[in-house]
Design an enzyme around this catalytic site. Structure first.
Site, PDB file in Angstrom:
ATOM      1  N   SER A  13      10.152  -5.901  -5.694  1.00  0.00           N
ATOM      2  CA  SER A  13      10.326  -4.505  -5.237  1.00  0.00           C
ATOM      3  C   SER A  13      11.160  -3.662  -6.188  1.00  0.00           C
ATOM      4  CB  SER A  13      10.990  -4.437  -3.850  1.00  0.00           C
ATOM      5  OG  SER A  13      10.314  -5.215  -2.941  1.00  0.00           O
ATOM      6  N   LEU A  14      10.990  -3.889  -7.492  1.00  0.00           N
ATOM      7  CA  LEU A  14      11.740  -3.125  -8.487  1.00  0.00           C
ATOM      8  C   LEU A  14      11.061  -1.816  -8.855  1.00  0.00           C
ATOM      9  CD1 LEU A  14      12.930  -5.658 -11.183  1.00  0.00           C
ATOM     10  CD2 LEU A  14      14.313  -4.266  -9.666  1.00  0.00           C
ATOM     11  N   ASP A  70      -0.066  -0.787  -5.004  1.00  0.00           N
ATOM     12  CA  ASP A  70       0.296  -0.206  -6.302  1.00  0.00           C
ATOM     13  C   ASP A  70      -0.850   0.614  -6.897  1.00  0.00           C
ATOM     14  OD1 ASP A  70       2.987  -0.825  -6.752  1.00  0.00           O
ATOM     15  OD2 ASP A  70       2.466  -2.912  -7.148  1.00  0.00           O
ATOM     16  N   THR A 186      24.472  -7.564 -16.801  1.00  0.00           N
ATOM     17  CA  THR A 186      23.227  -7.725 -17.563  1.00  0.00           C
ATOM     18  C   THR A 186      22.700  -9.163 -17.540  1.00  0.00           C
ATOM     19  OG1 THR A 186      24.371  -8.236 -19.622  1.00  0.00           O
ATOM     20  CG2 THR A 186      23.899  -5.912 -19.208  1.00  0.00           C
ATOM     21  N   VAL A 239      16.007   7.669  -8.382  1.00  0.00           N
ATOM     22  CA  VAL A 239      15.939   9.136  -8.305  1.00  0.00           C
ATOM     23  C   VAL A 239      15.572   9.564  -6.892  1.00  0.00           C
ATOM     24  CG1 VAL A 239      15.459   9.916 -10.661  1.00  0.00           C
ATOM     25  CG2 VAL A 239      13.624   8.891  -9.325  1.00  0.00           C
ATOM     26  N   GLY A 352      -4.839   1.652  12.206  1.00  0.00           N
ATOM     27  CA  GLY A 352      -4.273   0.411  12.727  1.00  0.00           C
ATOM     28  C   GLY A 352      -5.348  -0.464  13.353  1.00  0.00           C
ATOM     29  N   CYS A 379      -8.107   7.682  11.452  1.00  0.00           N
ATOM     30  CA  CYS A 379      -8.855   6.454  11.731  1.00  0.00           C
ATOM     31  C   CYS A 379      -8.590   5.981  13.165  1.00  0.00           C
ATOM     32  CB  CYS A 379      -8.538   5.400  10.686  1.00  0.00           C
ATOM     33  SG  CYS A 379      -9.913   4.250  10.503  1.00  0.00           S
ATOM     34  N   LEU A 380      -7.736   4.980  13.371  1.00  0.00           N
ATOM     35  CA  LEU A 380      -7.403   4.590  14.743  1.00  0.00           C
ATOM     36  C   LEU A 380      -6.883   5.812  15.500  1.00  0.00           C
ATOM     37  CD1 LEU A 380      -6.996   2.359  16.884  1.00  0.00           C
ATOM     38  CD2 LEU A 380      -4.683   2.094  16.000  1.00  0.00           C
ATOM     39  N   HIS A 504      -9.807   7.991   5.846  1.00  0.00           N
ATOM     40  CA  HIS A 504      -8.396   7.954   5.408  1.00  0.00           C
ATOM     41  C   HIS A 504      -8.147   9.005   4.318  1.00  0.00           C
ATOM     42  CE1 HIS A 504      -7.006   4.336   7.507  1.00  0.00           C
ATOM     43  NE2 HIS A 504      -8.258   3.925   7.399  1.00  0.00           N
ATOM     44  N   GLU A 506      -5.473  10.178   3.303  1.00  0.00           N
ATOM     45  CA  GLU A 506      -4.234   9.942   2.542  1.00  0.00           C
ATOM     46  C   GLU A 506      -4.500   9.328   1.176  1.00  0.00           C
ATOM     47  OE1 GLU A 506      -5.181   8.334   5.262  1.00  0.00           O
ATOM     48  OE2 GLU A 506      -4.511   6.250   5.345  1.00  0.00           O
TER      49      GLU A 506
HETATM   50  N1  GLN Z   1      -9.188  -0.687  14.441  1.00  0.00           N
HETATM   51  C1  GLN Z   1     -10.046   0.418  14.209  1.00  0.00           C
HETATM   52  C2  GLN Z   1     -11.408  -0.005  13.657  1.00  0.00           C
HETATM   53  O1  GLN Z   1     -11.531  -1.079  13.123  1.00  0.00           O
HETATM   54  C3  GLN Z   1      -9.391   1.439  13.283  1.00  0.00           C
HETATM   55  C4  GLN Z   1      -9.175   0.923  11.891  1.00  0.00           C
HETATM   56  C5  GLN Z   1      -8.226   1.770  11.083  1.00  0.00           C
HETATM   57  O2  GLN Z   1      -7.483   2.569  11.630  1.00  0.00           O
HETATM   58  N2  GLN Z   1      -8.221   1.610   9.785  1.00  0.00           N
HETATM   59  O3  GLN Z   1     -12.343   0.731  13.718  1.00  0.00           O
END
Ligand code: GLN
Length: 537
Positions: A13-14, A70, A186, A239, A352, A379-380, A504, A506
């Protein structure tokens, strides 16, 4: 193609991923084309099945690859086009080797770590030889881990084969500050470099992760004991915002060291204006916005990494300081909703899997719907927005997703028939980018400013279109569909901002190109929440 390898030492976790991504950003600022790859020594073929508790979020690429988080840094900091070849694990390497062995490809040889595993690793390192100027390869884990040995051996061979002028090794190490001694130490970094050198790798650069600036004496010590030139010792301070890191590394001379090492700087100059602009914008913020994220992995900062970053991009764009309240979905049912959500301008439910926390999230959604608090479901989060609306507005008692109740009388979220057919093969997830169309007049259409867009998916269940008419009649609009007709987005017309999407968003937000839905959500939340006191994040 030149190659930069990034390894890490002392502790995990650096910020190796961030360092690799920022090096990519700096090289792009020189007009170079970069590619970034992550090699993870674990035996899972990909991180798709790993718990976010262990490895943080699973990051999804346009081609549907489930990768390490990453790669999210790589995409946020660079314009590199990433695909499944950019995320490699020991599981993937061994899977390829064992398949080849069974096919008889090795013709009677004994299959061994050297040369078979190391050759396979090198093949993956150099699989995109023609598609850029510099490939940056990050090695997961910490130098000294047993699992990482074949990778370091492969790097040693790679340097020998390609020549020192074409390969550069950067080692990221922790310089701990000992409070009692009032001193930066160091020795751990020295020992970590000694381990590397013991494996035949002499790093060219040492990225020193430190909470306090390092003086000339420390730099000299590191040069001497780690055998690194003075310009190769890079101070990488903690930072405020990760988006300040490219400019900070530039000031430390990182990019000039690299372009000199590779002799690729002539006729080019570094234009860092984009990163300077984002730093300036981040410092110019004069408003506040508070967002409650209701999830089941809220204790772990990395579990919703891309969501947090996307919120930050949009907060910067809206001139707001962002405060995030991480609310455990399970705790909601025991508390008073007005108290829990007081001070928040918006509520977000991220993706989720599984039953835990579902009823708490449903309570949060009902609260934002009734109290007209901006809501963003991902999503969920969209599936639960549909369930709340079906139960409490349309009046479909017991409505649910078949994920949580296979015998629900109203499966408003369910698995599509064609998916059920392939369920036995394990290939049930809808993964990767799909084309979508937004309907005119919706908040979604307004946000994108366009009818068509592409977004990344990672889910099994879908909004059940058979209930579409009942939703629309009761005031929830189906605001986008995908090319195959599946419902991609829902929104409540009579609400300041209640938008939920099956995909998604994001994963496509960048610091200077915030995702339009996050941008509008933060905009609405800042407006609604402006009279509320900001809670501590
Ligand atoms: N569990 C839900 C599905 O499989 C939503 C998945 C999620 O939120 N990435 O459809």
């Amino acid at each position: 193609m030149r190659y930069i390898f990034i390894s890490g030492g002392v502790v995990s976790s650096l910020g190796k991923g961030l360092t690799a991504a920022c090096i990519g950003a700096l090289l792009e600022a020189w007009g170079l084309r970069v590619l970034l790859k992550k090699f993870d020594p674990y035996l899972n073929v990909d991180p798709g099945t790993m718990s976010p508790f262990q490895h943080g979020e699973v990051y999804v690429l346009p081609d549907g690859s489930e990768t390490d988080l990453d790669l999210g840094h790589y995409e946020r900091f660079t314009d590199a086009k990433l695909d499944c070849s950019c995320s490699v694990s020991s599981g993937k390497i061994y899977e390829a080797i064992i398949r080849a062995e069974r096919r008889g490809d090795y013709l009677g040889e004994t299959v061994q770590v050297i040369p078979h595993v190391t050759d396979e690793i090198k093949k993956h390192m150099a699989s995109d030889e023609d598609s850029g100027d510099v490939t940056i390869v990050e090695l997961g884990g910490t130098v000294g881990d047993i699992e990482g040995m074949p990778y370091l051996e492969a790097i040693r061979q790679f340097i020998l084969e390609r020549g020192h002028g074409n390969v550069l090794h950067g080692h990221v190490a922790l310089l701990p500050f000992l409070r009692v001694a009032d001193e930066i130490k160091t020795k751990p970094a020295q020992q970590s470099v000694a381990l590397l050198r013991g494996m035949g790798i002499q790093p060219h650069m040492l990225f020193c992760r430190t909470e306090k600036p390092i003086g000339e004496d420390i730099r000299k010590k590191l040069c001497l004991f780690c055998n690194v030139p003075p310009e190769g010792v890079i101070q990488e301070l903690d930072v405020q915002s990760i988006y300040e890191v490219p400019a900070m590394l530039h000031r430390e001379g990182v990019d000039s060291f690299i372009v000199n090492h590779f002799s690729i700087g002539s006729g080019r100059r570094c234009d860092l204006s984009l990163w300077e602009e984002i730093s300036a914008m981040a410092q110019r913020r004069d408003r506040h916005v508070s967002i409650a994220i209701v999830g089941k992995y809220v204790d772990l900062k990395d579990a919703y990494k891309s969501v947090y970053e996307a919120l930050e991009h949009s907060a910067i764009a809206n001139g707001c300081h962002l405060h995030i309240g991480r609310i455990d979905a399970d705790s909601i049912l025991d508390g008073n909703l007005d108290d829990i959500f007081s001070g928040f301008g918006g509520i977000l439910i991220p993706g989720g899997f599984g039953c835990r926390g579902i009823e708490g999230k449903l309570a949060a959604i009902a609260h934002s719907r009734k109290k007209r608090i901006p809501f963003f479901g991902i999503c969920l989060g969209m599936q639960l927005a549909a369930i709340d609306f079906a139960r409490n507005v349309i009046g479909l008692a017991g409505a649910n997703s078949t994920e949580f109740d296979p015998h629900t009388p109203h499966p408003v979220v369910s698995m599509m028939d064609d998916q059920r057919d392939i369920a036995t093969c394990g290939g049930t997830m809808r993964l990767g980018a799909y084309g979508c169309s937004a309907f005119e007049g919706t908040k979604l259409h307004r946000a994108y400013g366009a009818k068509s867009f592409r977004e990344r998916h990672r889910h099994r269940y879908e909004f059940n279109g058979a209930y579409g008419g009942q939703f629309e009649k009761s005031g929830m609009i189906l605001s986008a569909v995908c090319d195959g007709g599946l419902v991609e987005a829902l929104e409540i017309a009579d609400h300041p901002w209640f938008v939920a999407v099956q995909y998604h968003p994001e994963f496509q937000s960048k610091p200077l190109r915030p995702h339009p839905l996050f941008r509008d959500f933060i905009g609405a939340a800042a407006e609604i929440g402006k009279n509320n006191a900001a809670p501590d994040s």
